[in-house]
Design a protein around this motif. Sequence first.
Motif, PDB file in Angstrom:
ATOM      1  N   ASP A 323      -1.418  44.679 -24.127  1.00 17.76           N
ATOM      2  CA  ASP A 323      -0.429  44.666 -23.047  1.00 17.76           C
ATOM      3  C   ASP A 323       0.967  44.372 -23.588  1.00 17.76           C
ATOM      4  O   ASP A 323       1.951  45.026 -23.199  1.00 17.76           O
ATOM      5  CB  ASP A 323      -0.826  43.617 -22.007  1.00 17.76           C
ATOM      6  CG  ASP A 323       0.106  43.619 -20.806  1.00 17.76           C
ATOM      7  OD1 ASP A 323       0.368  44.714 -20.256  1.00 17.76           O
ATOM      8  OD2 ASP A 323       0.572  42.540 -20.413  1.00 17.76           O
ATOM      9  N   LYS A 327       4.204  47.014 -23.468  1.00 21.09           N
ATOM     10  CA  LYS A 327       5.461  46.681 -22.796  1.00 21.09           C
ATOM     11  C   LYS A 327       6.663  46.931 -23.707  1.00 21.09           C
ATOM     12  O   LYS A 327       7.780  47.179 -23.222  1.00 21.09           O
ATOM     13  CB  LYS A 327       5.437  45.220 -22.343  1.00 21.09           C
ATOM     14  CG  LYS A 327       4.570  45.003 -21.109  1.00 21.09           C
ATOM     15  CD  LYS A 327       4.503  43.541 -20.715  1.00 21.09           C
ATOM     16  CE  LYS A 327       3.650  43.346 -19.466  1.00 21.09           C
ATOM     17  NZ  LYS A 327       3.474  41.918 -19.123  1.00 21.09           N
ATOM     18  N   TRP A 359       0.292  53.168 -19.402  1.00 22.75           N
ATOM     19  CA  TRP A 359       1.342  53.542 -20.372  1.00 22.75           C
ATOM     20  C   TRP A 359       1.360  55.050 -20.590  1.00 22.75           C
ATOM     21  O   TRP A 359       2.431  55.681 -20.589  1.00 22.75           O
ATOM     22  CB  TRP A 359       1.129  52.826 -21.707  1.00 22.75           C
ATOM     23  CG  TRP A 359       2.328  52.956 -22.619  1.00 22.75           C
ATOM     24  CD1 TRP A 359       3.361  52.101 -22.719  1.00 22.75           C
ATOM     25  CD2 TRP A 359       2.596  54.036 -23.503  1.00 22.75           C
ATOM     26  NE1 TRP A 359       4.299  52.562 -23.629  1.00 22.75           N
ATOM     27  CE2 TRP A 359       3.846  53.765 -24.132  1.00 22.75           C
ATOM     28  CE3 TRP A 359       1.942  55.213 -23.845  1.00 22.75           C
ATOM     29  CZ2 TRP A 359       4.426  54.613 -25.065  1.00 22.75           C
ATOM     30  CZ3 TRP A 359       2.523  56.069 -24.771  1.00 22.75           C
ATOM     31  CH2 TRP A 359       3.757  55.767 -25.373  1.00 22.75           C
TER      32      TRP A 359
END
Length: 395
Positions: A323, A327, A359
């Motif tokens: 994660d 990001k 994503w």
Amino acid sequence: MMSFYCRGDCGQDVDINQATGIFEEILRSGENPTVVTYSIYIRGLCKVGSVAAALQFIRECRYRKLPLNSYCFNSVIYEFCQRGAVHEALEVFQEMRSSGVLPDVCSYMYNWRILQTGIRRQALEILNSMLQRCGVLPNTITCNFIIDGLCREGRFMEALTLLEEFQDQGIDLNSHSYNAVICSLCKRGYLKWAWELLPRMMKRNVLPGVVNYTTLIDAFAKQSHLKKALWLYTKMLKVGVSPNTITYTVLINIFCRVGKMHEAFGFYKKMIEDGLNPDHISYTSLIAGFCSTGDMRRAWVVFQEMLRKGLLPDVFTYTCLIDGFCKLNRIDSASFLFDEMNRKAVNPSVVTYTILIAWYRKHGYADQAHRLYREMRIKGISPDDITHTVYFGRR
């Protein structure tokens, strides 16, 4: 020989027929068997499931005014408890008392098994009788077992009352005795009551230990009472109680959750300075904290240190890193970690897949998103509402 056949010594099964023959031979010879012989024979009957015969034998012994001890009765009580026949077990307890045989520590343990079944009133009456009239005191381990069992059932007020009654009877209790009550109160949100147990312990000459303080620190942290948690940490240091790995891990987690990574890492360093080894949870808390603040460089350093220590990352550890890298649009690093999970047989969760699918969809890689979506379905991982939203674009 009686012991050999009744206990099944030397790898042999219990042979109650041989034992009965020996017992009858002893009686024919005119010898008077000792109470030890009776207790061994009764235990043998119980071991082969003849609990009714064992109880009948006890009653015959009582009728003939032959000596009996607590072991004779405990064998039958234990066997009834194993079968769930708690009413019968209670009757044997009553017979033991009426015959003038004093219960022992094992009797406490078996009485607790009855207490656990829900027949509380009768069992507690017996327990109180053992304390007040029989002069039999359980040891510390037995007391802790009983207190812990009551707390597991949510009966912490009964546990606290019984705990203090034990102490009034002169039984030496310790910080673990109280911690079951503290933990039970904390789990149900009664932090004020749990907090107030510390001075009560000290009045009883029981010094709170690291487990008591850590339990309270963790409970206050989970209720977002950060100042009280830190005050307790300072308090334990002042009274000479040294934190352990769990204490430091709780403190690390507290600061990681609120994004104060400087303080969290400070406790990590202090733990190492104190000669303690961070565990899997300590490292994962730090990794999750650094990932949430976008400091992937330090998250990666902690991750590598975790691996060097021989600690295995779990799905949560990997998911935090994936994660964090997503990001920052570091899909190469995120994909590398995802592949490493599969290589190391760490099964990705629905959250792991959803992060990567989101994503890929966001950046226009529909094929990769579709591949991952199909893969998770094939593996039997059910997409949740968030997965469907990011994959199908639902609002």
